[in-house]
Scaffold this motif. Structure first.
Motif, short mmCIF file in Angstrom:
data_model
loop_
_atom_site.label_atom_id
_atom_site.label_comp_id
_atom_site.label_asym_id
_atom_site.label_seq_id
_atom_site.Cartn_x
_atom_site.Cartn_y
_atom_site.Cartn_z
N PRO A 1 53.21 40.00 35.06
CA PRO A 1 54.06 40.97 34.48
C PRO A 1 53.55 41.67 33.39
O PRO A 1 52.70 41.61 32.81
CB PRO A 1 55.17 40.02 33.55
N GLY A 2 53.86 43.17 33.45
CA GLY A 2 53.34 44.18 32.73
C GLY A 2 51.89 44.77 33.28
O GLY A 2 51.47 45.87 32.68
N GLU A 3 51.30 44.15 34.18
CA GLU A 3 50.07 44.44 34.60
C GLU A 3 50.13 45.70 35.78
O GLU A 3 49.32 46.72 36.01
CB GLU A 3 49.13 43.33 35.02
N GLY A 4 50.95 45.31 36.77
CA GLY A 4 51.42 46.04 38.03
C GLY A 4 50.14 45.82 38.90
O GLY A 4 49.93 46.84 39.91
N HIS A 5 49.13 44.93 38.89
CA HIS A 5 48.19 44.70 39.75
C HIS A 5 48.48 43.49 40.60
O HIS A 5 48.79 42.27 40.25
CB HIS A 5 46.82 44.27 39.11
N GLU A 6 48.45 43.71 42.02
CA GLU A 6 48.64 42.49 42.93
C GLU A 6 47.22 41.67 43.06
O GLU A 6 46.14 42.31 42.90
CB GLU A 6 48.83 42.87 44.29
N MET A 7 47.31 40.32 43.07
CA MET A 7 46.40 39.66 43.15
C MET A 7 45.57 39.93 44.50
O MET A 7 46.11 40.17 45.47
CB MET A 7 46.61 38.15 43.57
N LYS A 8 44.12 39.83 44.72
CA LYS A 8 43.58 40.17 45.66
C LYS A 8 43.21 39.21 46.43
O LYS A 8 43.56 37.98 46.32
CB LYS A 8 42.06 40.66 45.12
N THR A 9 42.69 39.37 47.90
CA THR A 9 42.41 38.31 48.70
C THR A 9 40.95 38.06 48.44
O THR A 9 40.18 38.91 47.77
CB THR A 9 42.41 38.92 50.43
N ILE A 10 40.54 37.05 48.75
CA ILE A 10 39.10 36.33 48.25
C ILE A 10 38.50 35.81 49.78
O ILE A 10 39.09 35.09 50.40
CB ILE A 10 39.24 35.30 47.08
N SER A 11 37.23 36.05 49.77
CA SER A 11 36.45 35.41 50.69
C SER A 11 35.45 34.29 49.88
O SER A 11 34.97 34.74 48.94
CB SER A 11 35.37 36.42 51.55
N LYS B 1 41.46 34.89 52.15
CA LYS B 1 41.11 35.59 53.20
C LYS B 1 40.26 34.73 54.26
O LYS B 1 40.38 34.67 55.48
CB LYS B 1 40.28 36.94 52.95
N GLU B 2 39.32 34.12 53.87
CA GLU B 2 38.54 33.26 54.55
C GLU B 2 37.54 32.33 53.76
O GLU B 2 37.38 32.69 52.65
CB GLU B 2 37.73 33.94 55.46
N ALA C 1 31.75 38.88 54.76
CA ALA C 1 32.88 38.71 54.07
C ALA C 1 33.99 39.83 54.22
O ALA C 1 33.52 41.08 54.08
CB ALA C 1 32.72 38.41 52.50
N GLN C 2 35.31 39.65 54.35
CA GLN C 2 36.16 40.49 54.35
C GLN C 2 37.37 40.66 53.38
O GLN C 2 38.09 41.52 53.55
CB GLN C 2 36.90 40.09 55.87
N ASP D 1 38.75 41.14 49.59
CA ASP D 1 38.67 42.16 48.45
C ASP D 1 37.66 41.59 47.28
O ASP D 1 36.97 42.40 46.91
CB ASP D 1 40.02 42.35 47.80
N VAL D 2 37.63 40.33 47.09
CA VAL D 2 36.85 39.78 46.08
C VAL D 2 36.02 38.52 47.02
O VAL D 2 36.30 37.71 47.89
CB VAL D 2 37.43 38.91 45.26
N ILE D 3 34.58 38.59 46.47
CA ILE D 3 33.82 37.41 47.35
C ILE D 3 33.37 36.69 46.28
O ILE D 3 32.78 36.83 45.00
CB ILE D 3 32.39 38.24 48.00
N ALA D 4 33.42 35.15 46.51
CA ALA D 4 33.03 34.44 45.45
C ALA D 4 31.96 33.38 46.12
O ALA D 4 32.04 32.87 47.28
CB ALA D 4 34.38 33.27 45.20
N PHE D 5 30.93 33.32 45.58
CA PHE D 5 29.75 32.62 46.02
C PHE D 5 29.70 31.25 45.48
O PHE D 5 29.44 31.19 44.18
CB PHE D 5 28.35 33.37 45.94
N ILE D 6 29.66 30.18 46.28
CA ILE D 6 29.92 29.02 45.53
C ILE D 6 28.59 27.99 45.73
O ILE D 6 27.88 28.09 46.84
CB ILE D 6 31.04 28.13 46.37
#
Length: 116
Positions: A15-25, A54-55, A108-109, A111-116
């Protein structure tokens, strides 16, 4: 309290931010990880909102036998679960952590890439 999002569920819009959560690879570089790879994929598969995941890219860095075979033999069949969105990439020989991360990152496709 200004900036407090403790009551906001994960996913959607803050709320108040107006940013949707991104997809993550999620990129998981593995060399002979076996059970750890299975458990890590299960964790991200079942704890990440499907609309955000995302994947999950498992980069098999020369494991013997290949990790894809291990996933195929596991009773949970995470490799076939549409919620998990698992992709396998493989190096025939071990090339090292950074090379495996690069392989996964390039494919990776999300919006955000997480390297684990």
């Amino acid at each position: 309290q200004d900036g407090d999002i403790s009551g906001v569920p994960f996913g959607g819009i803050i709320p108040g931010e107006g940013h949707e959560m991104k997809t993550i690879s999620v990129v998981l570089p593995c060399a002979e990880e076996r059970q750890n790879a299975l458990e890590t994929v299960a964790h991200f598969c079942h704890r990440t909102p499907p609309e955000n995941l995302k994947e999950i890219i498992v980069v098999d860095d020369g494991s013997n036998p290949p990790l894809k075979q291990l996933f195929a033999k596991d009773g949970r069949r995470l490799d076939e679960d549409p919620q998990c969105k698992v992709r396998f990439l493989r190096h025939e020989e071990t090339t090292g952590l950074m090379a495996a991360k690069l392989t996964g990152g390039r494919e990776a496709q999300g919006d955000v890439i997480a390297f684990i």
